[in-house]
Motif scaffolding. Structure first.
Motif: not given
Length: 603
Positions: A189-196
């Motif tokens: 939820a706090q890591e855009p890179l993980k979301q990508q």
């Protein structure tokens, strides 16, 4: 000291192997869309108060002592036996290393029989290839996994993103499930890179017909992001911890957490397809079945007498399907020289296909459609078997399934926004006209995302789609599923009709939730700056603020608006006013036509 420790480890391991001195715990894997348990992963625990209690230590010592294969075989047998004793539903996920799988290659044909003796159909077993050890013979491993799949086993790759060449292994093996390592799930939820990263995995999975599982889920905020991204299956402490005697249903708090309003929230009753087909149970019909006592001669006679009888499920004593008799195969085999002379009085299992297409009664149309998309063309005519709690429920025709899928696609194409599946312009206008014609008092909020285009330009259209889906989810969660209506006009524009008395509190909740949850999309640099540099339509650099949500709101009392068209025009001014006010997400209510207090239904 080291030799003493090694000697202790060695002695403990020998005791574990000799006495099977270990425990098997089970942790549920949860379908977060249906709010149901898909299956359980078997997890091993060494002897309590021993140096081998930790599974990591236990299996590492076993590998060092060249006893890993022996240990894993003992674990598999114990896990299957205990799984059956507990009567756990769904599939059993078993972790196995490449060492054990390669060692099983010479006796691959007898493995399914061994599981059958344990009363465990191969189709309920998911073989998870763990990435803890290197694969020295990848071609042999690929061949072994393919052979297991032909026997009916389901195949998965564990800990994607960690270990030895896991992406290459995915391409080689083409698993049914792929589990994303917990490193990419914890704090997503706090890591855009993980979301990508997760978006990329979902795209690959969609192309290969694979189902993605997120493991290591521990925070509710991460669950919300995974739901928004479209991850179907999750596993972790947030949902359930491993247990020697696990529950067969979700805890009430978990069930409530997963119960998200579906797009039916806001569908006008006149347009809802309450009688439409949604699951396998609605396609099932009771028909001919066979038991193992039925002879080959009797089966041949049944197919010869009825040209429209294409297949017959074979059931065991507990009414569970164990195979299927296909007209084409049965009649072909019966014509082979000497076959009927030898097998006429034998059980029909001699002519049975042991791997029929089986769906649980709750299986969705989409999941069924995905399954038959990769089916051998010659099997399409045979249809499928539907079960409920593992027992025979009925049989279905593939033609009926294809028609139901087609009808559903046509319905949504006509009335729903394809990105959010919320009602589109046609049902929005129908609902507005309906409320106006009935003389209802209601509140209309026209929401859209401020500074959406710059965000789309900086982060890309996939993130743009995700922020639109987040908005839809927030609006749904803030609405009353029985009284309110949530529609998606298109792009980043939404329309919500509130018929509850606490409508203003719901508007504020939308603003607060959006401002909190949207932060997970931005890099820390952009969060700190409050925006980013991008190009405007004249190709000039500008500073664009981070996206917010705003709504122009009107209170529609009986007689104030004569049609949906007039009401839509009335939203223009409050939208202009709210857009002129910068800051956090916000709304502006035009109360000029509300001469008397608006009376709505209690929340």
């Amino acid at each position: 000291m080291k030799s003493y420790v090694d000697a202790t480890m060695h002695a403990t391991l020998q005791s574990v192997l000799r006495r099977s001195d270990f425990e098997v715990h089970f942790q549920p894997l949860v379908d977060i869309n249906r709010g149901a348990i898909l299956g359980y992963e078997a997890l091993t625990r060494g002897p309590a108060n021993s140096p081998l209690h930790s599974p990591l230590v236990l299996f590492e010592v076993a590998a060092r002592e060249h006893k890993l294969i022996e240990l894993e075989n003992l674990v598999v047998r114990r896990a299957v036996t205990r799984f059956r004793e507990l009567g756990l539903p769904g599939q059993l996920f078993l972790n196995l290393t490449a060492d054990t799988l390669l060692a099983a290659e010479p006796r691959i044909d007898s493995i399914a029989q061994e599981f059958a003796e344990l009363d465990m159909p191969a189709s309920r077993v998911v073989i998870e290839l763990t990435e803890t050890r290197p694969v020295l013979q990848p071609e042999r491993l690929q061949s072994t996994m393919n052979a297991l799949r032909r026997l009916g086993f389901v195949v998965a790759i564990d800990d994607l993103g960690e270990g030895f060449a896991s992406l290459k292994r995915w391409l080689d093996i083409r698993p049914d499930f792929v589990k994303i390592d917990r490193h990419f799930i914890d704090g997503i939820a706090q890591e855009p890179l993980k979301q990508q990263f997760v978006r990329s995995i979902l795209e690959m999975a969609s192309s290969s017909g694979c189902t993605v599982i997120a493991e290591g889920l521990e925070q509710a905020s991460d669950l919300a992001v995974l739901q928004r991204l479209g991850v179907p299956i999750c596993q972790g402490y947030l949902l359930a911890r491993p247990s020697a005697t696990p529950r067969t249903s979700l805890r009430a708090d978990v069930d409530a957490m997963l119960r998200v309003d579906t797009p039916k929230t806001g569908w006008p009753r006149v347009m809802q397809q309450s009688d439409s087909i949604q699951a396998a149970s609605q396609l099932a019909r009771r028909g001919h079945t066979a038991s193992i006592e039925l002879s080959c001669a009797k089966v041949v006679d049944m197919f010869q007498r009825d040209a429209h009888l294409y297949s017959i499920p074979v059931l065991d004593d507990a009414q569970r399907p164990i195979g299927i008799l296909r007209s084409m195969d049965v009649l072909k085999r019966s014509s082979e020289r000497y076959f009927m002379d030898i097998h006429a009085r034998h059980s029909c299992i001699e002519m049975m296909d042991r791997h029929p297409l089986v769906f649980d009664a709750c299986t969705s149309l989409r999941a069924m459609s995905d399954a038959i998309a990769n089916l051998d063309d010659r099997l399409m005519v045979d249809g499928f078997i539907v079960t409920q709690d593992g027992a025979y429920f009925g049989t279905g025709r593939t033609s009926d399934l294809l028609k139901a899928v087609s009808d559903l696609q046509v319905h949504f194409a006509r009335y729903a926004n394809p990105l959010t599946m919320l009602p589109g312009n046609v049902p929005i206008d129908h609902q507005l006209d309906h409320l106006i014609t009935q003389g209802e008092n209601f509140v209309v909020a026209a929401w859209d995302i401020d500074n959406f285009k710059p965000f789309n330009d900086v982060y890309g259209y996939r993130c743009g789609d995700d922020i639109i889906k987040l908005t839809a989810q927030i609006l749904l969660q803030a609405a009353d599923s029985e009284l309110d209506f949530v529609g998606h006009i298109g792009g980043d524009d939404f329309l919500v009709m509130h018929c509850t008395a606490d409508w203003e509190a719901r508007l504020q909740r939308v603003c607060d939730d959006f401002d909190t949850q949207v932060q997970s999309f931005f890099t820390s640099e952009h969060l700190q700056a409050g925006g980013y540099i991008t190009l405007n339509r004249q190709n000039q650099e500008i500073f664009a603020p981070l996206p917010t949500l705003s709504a122009g709101v009107v209170c529609a009392q009986r007689g104030t608006y004569e049609s949906a068209r007039v009401l839509a025009a009335g939203l223009i001014e409050p939208k202009r006013v709210v857009k002129s006010r910068a800051g956090k997400s916000r709304y502006f209510v035009d109360r000029r036509k509300s001469a008397v207090p608006l009376v709505l239904a209690p929340a």
